[in-house]
Write an enzyme that holds these catalytic residues in place. Structure first.
Site, PDB file in Angstrom:
ATOM      1  N   GLY A 101      -9.345  -6.522 -22.003  1.00 54.51           N
ATOM      2  CA  GLY A 101     -10.187  -5.543 -22.389  1.00 54.51           C
ATOM      3  C   GLY A 101     -11.366  -6.108 -21.601  1.00 54.51           C
ATOM      4  N   GLU A 473       3.629  10.207  -0.441  1.00 50.29           N
ATOM      5  CA  GLU A 473       4.073   9.900  -1.425  1.00 50.29           C
ATOM      6  C   GLU A 473       4.776  10.063  -2.600  1.00 50.29           C
ATOM      7  OE1 GLU A 473       3.344   6.673  -2.563  1.00 50.29           O
ATOM      8  OE2 GLU A 473       3.527   6.206  -4.005  1.00 50.29           O
ATOM      9  N   LYS A 595       9.510  -5.789  -3.922  1.00 50.33           N
ATOM     10  CA  LYS A 595       8.310  -5.119  -5.048  1.00 50.33           C
ATOM     11  C   LYS A 595       6.939  -5.456  -3.790  1.00 50.33           C
ATOM     12  CE  LYS A 595       5.463  -3.887  -8.331  1.00 50.33           C
ATOM     13  NZ  LYS A 595       5.911  -2.453  -7.722  1.00 50.33           N
TER      14      LYS A 595
HETATM   15  C1  G6P Z   1       6.643  -2.855  -0.427  1.00 48.84           C
HETATM   16  C2  G6P Z   1       6.444  -2.270  -1.651  1.00 48.84           C
HETATM   17  C3  G6P Z   1       5.678  -0.854  -2.105  1.00 48.84           C
HETATM   18  C4  G6P Z   1       4.513  -0.981  -1.900  1.00 48.84           C
HETATM   19  C5  G6P Z   1       4.504  -1.930   0.381  1.00 48.84           C
HETATM   20  C6  G6P Z   1       2.799  -2.147  -0.261  1.00 48.84           C
HETATM   21  O1  G6P Z   1       7.367  -1.762   0.361  1.00 48.84           O
HETATM   22  O2  G6P Z   1       8.387  -1.739  -2.544  1.00 48.84           O
HETATM   23  O3  G6P Z   1       5.655   0.047  -2.994  1.00 48.84           O
HETATM   24  O4  G6P Z   1       3.576   0.035  -1.502  1.00 48.84           O
HETATM   25  O5  G6P Z   1       5.262  -2.833  -0.366  1.00 48.84           O
HETATM   26  O6  G6P Z   1       2.466  -3.619  -0.856  1.00 48.84           O
HETATM   27  P1  G6P Z   1       1.024  -3.450  -1.608  1.00 48.84           P
HETATM   28  O7  G6P Z   1       1.562  -4.872  -2.370  1.00 48.84           O
HETATM   29  O8  G6P Z   1       0.676  -4.058  -0.025  1.00 48.84           O
HETATM   30  O9  G6P Z   1       0.781  -2.720  -2.060  1.00 48.84           O
END
Ligand code: G6P
Length: 600
Positions: A101, A473, A595
């Site tokens: 926390g 989004e 990711k």
């Molecule tokens: C990838 C991920 C997205 C993310 C983007 C930017 O495409 O799959 O979920 O929004 O990258 O990533 P970051 O870590 O720079 O926010």
């Protein structure tokens, strides 16, 4: 987010704690540590890095004892390093404490304790707690902790042990999770049930404001008035994989439901009755330029409207993959805000470097301490905790919350809002975690609509102004995890092309919330209905007209229209999740995606 564990019983505490910490590693892993009462005093082991590193430390210097506490850290105050790793101790090393926390008033308490001669060894907010307990300790740990807690403001789940009471662990909770595990003559505590599931399936929940005392005699629970309370334990019926996901089918769904806590963490210590206070001083700037990729870009887009409307600052936004190819003519008066969950996206990192080359001050908003972007720019952390689902959900909402704070802080510095307007925003921000929670409680309604729409092939998401990025989004979430064709569009642009596609096979998700663009958006809704599209409407629960347009309603609680995008995205996350799950898609690891994209 950090993870805490505790053990009291007959087993070797260090092995039980290591096992528990391994299962909590998803909550953070920049450093780890434990403290065990070994008959002579408090024996500690802690180090930077993952639990495997702590295991190596303990293998080379074993700690023996049957009462202990452990921690896996996700740094907020103080960089990841050996010293800042928990447990933290008092001056004489007779008390040890682990904490998850943020203590909001730690600086003022620390000053007081320093003046009284206390010896601090770390940069953490946590370290003030064992020192405060030391002030009050007279042989009874729970009494001392209760006195100390009266001085503390912030969020915590914490556990503490004392050399003089070798068969006792005292723990407390306020705003961060804490669960007790009950075995045969032995007791566990943890941030999350999976930590003790290999040892016992009997659990007891601890609520906010409560204090727990574990001794060989049993579990004693005190309420916020310090009166003893009885609460029945329950049997956990999860298997191990389910347990890691907190009982949810997928990490994405778990992360969606973590959002009320995440918003609280993002606001903690920054939102105050008197205004907004950030950990760093903002440079003077006349223009702001926001950039990011994917979902972070959608956050940047909303940030643009917030800077314009709240701080009355000219704002521009660009995809980080386009940023460095433009002739942006940045100067030291342009604040570049780079948003990146991972802090590693190659294009966003390149944008940061380009902005610095042009002499612009750069502020990074990221979730990962120590990431490349956080090392190259001044930085504010979103504090969403680790996100495992590839589709960003809680990190997006934390980016929005932090961006709103940033724009409101700029408004505060420039005096661009009236006292009344400013107070309204503060009040609504205080309510935000609760509003997020209320919105997510409507999951059943979303489930019903998701079932109706799961077989459909084309989705159009429409919104104007602050709701336009939410439309983008919403469409992105649906396409990335369910592989259904979905487009986000500025509602006013629909007539310039996409309307040619609209017929009875098309599903339209429209964001029509009370705002200066409500009526215009409703006109666009009428246009798609006239062409037989199936409609889902996102609007406020107070909108009496809504059912005139459709029965497929995602209703959100009322708040200021500039903040309502943060609520409006929640049913769209759920819709994408529920449709993808119904289709049997691999929700947490969708095909072709990563990711973090560290190549250009
Ligand atoms: C990838 C991920 C997205 C993310 C983007 C930017 O495409 O799959 O979920 O929004 O990258 O990533 P970051 O870590 O720079 O926010």
């Amino acid at each position: 987010m950090c993870g805490i564990v505790g053990y009291l019983g007959e087993k070797e505490a260090s092995s039980v704690l290591l096992e528990g910490l391994k299962r909590l590693e998803y909550r953070g892993y920049d450093s780890a540590g434990m403290a065990v009462l070994n008959g002579k005093g408090v024996a500690k082991a802690k180090c930077m890095g993952k639990i495997a590193a702590l295991k190596d430390v303990i293998s080379s210097q074993p700690i023996h004892g049957h009462t202990g506490i452990g921690h896996t850290r996700w740094a907020t105050h103080g960089k990841p390093c050996d010293e800042n790793a928990h447990p933290h101790t008092d001056c004489k090393n007779r008390l040890a404490l682990v904490h998850n926390g943020i203590i909001e008033n730690y600086l003022e308490i620390k000053e007081k304790l320093l003046a009284a001669g206390h010896d601090f060894r770390t940069e953490t907010d946590t370290e003030i707690i064992p020192h405060l307990i030391e002030v009050y300790y007279q042989g009874n740990l729970e009494d001392a902790l209760i006195n100390a807690l009266e001085e503390i403001r912030g969020s915590y789940a914490l556990a503490v042990i004392a050399e003089d009471e070798p068969q006792k662990i005292v723990a407390a909770r306020m705003g961060s999770p804490l669960v007790i595990g009950i075995g045969k003559g032995e007791y566990y505590l943890a941030s999350d049930i999976p930590a003790f599931l290999p040892f016992t399936q009997e659990a007891l929940l601890v609520e906010d404001g409560e204090v727990v005392i574990l001794t060989p005699e049993g579990v004693k629970l005190l309420d916020s008035q310090r009166k003893k309370i009885e609460r029945a334990s329950f049997r956990v019926l999860w298997d191990t994989t389910m347990a890691e996901k907190g009982g949810y089918k997928h990490f994405m769904l778990k992360e969606i439901h973590e959002q009320p806590d995440v918003v609280s963490e993002t606001l903690a210590g920054r939102l105050k009755q008197t205004g907004i206070s950030l950990e760093i001083d903002l440079p003077k700037f006349k223009r702001v330029f926001l950039t990011g990729a994917g979902t972070a870009y959608h956050a940047a887009m909303i940030g643009k409207y917030w800077f314009e409307n709240l701080a009355k600052i000219p704002a521009e936004v660009e995809l980080s993959s386009e940023f460095r190819y433009r002739n942006l003519l940045l100067s030291k008066e342009t604040l570049v805000v780079a948003i990146s969950q991972s802090g590693e996206t190659a294009d966003t990192l390149a944008a940061v470097r380009e902005a610095k080359k042009q002499g612009a001050p750069v502020l990074a908003l990221t979730n990962v301490m120590g990431s490349s972007i956080s090392r190259e720019a001044s930085c504010l952390y979103t504090r969403a905790g680790i996100e495992i689902g590839v589709a960003a959900t809680k990190t997006y909402v934390s980016q929005l919350t932090l961006l709103f704070l940033l724009a409101l802080k700029s408004a505060q510095d420039r005096g661009t809002l009236s006292h009344l307007e400013f107070q309204t925003f503060l009040k609504e921000l205080y309510r935000l975690p609760e509003l997020v929670s209320l919105t997510l409680k409507k999951e059943q309604e979303v489930k019903h609509i998701a079932k109706l729409f799961s077989g459909r092939k084309d989705f159009l998401y429409l919104g104007r102004h602050v709701y336009y990025p939410i439309a983008l989004e919403g469409a992105l979430k649906l396409k990335e995890i369910s592989y259904i064709h979905a487009e986000g569009y500025a509602a006013g642009e629909m007539k310039h092309g996409p309307i040619a596609l609209v017929d009875e096979t098309v599903s339209v998700v429209a964001l029509a919330l009370q705002s200066p663009v409500y009526e215009k958006t409703i006109s666009n809704v009428e246009e798609v209905l006239a062409r037989d599209a199936s409609l889902i409407l996102v609007t406020e629960e107070t909108n009496k007209q809504a059912s005139k347009y459709t029965n497929n309603l995602f209703l959100i609680p009322e708040t200021h229209w500039l903040l309502s995008p943060i609520l409006a995205v929640l049913p769209l996350q759920l819709l994408a999740y529920l449709i993808a799950d119904k289709k049997g898609c691999d929700v947490d690891q969708p095909r072709n995606l990563a990711k973090s994209v560290t190549v250009e």
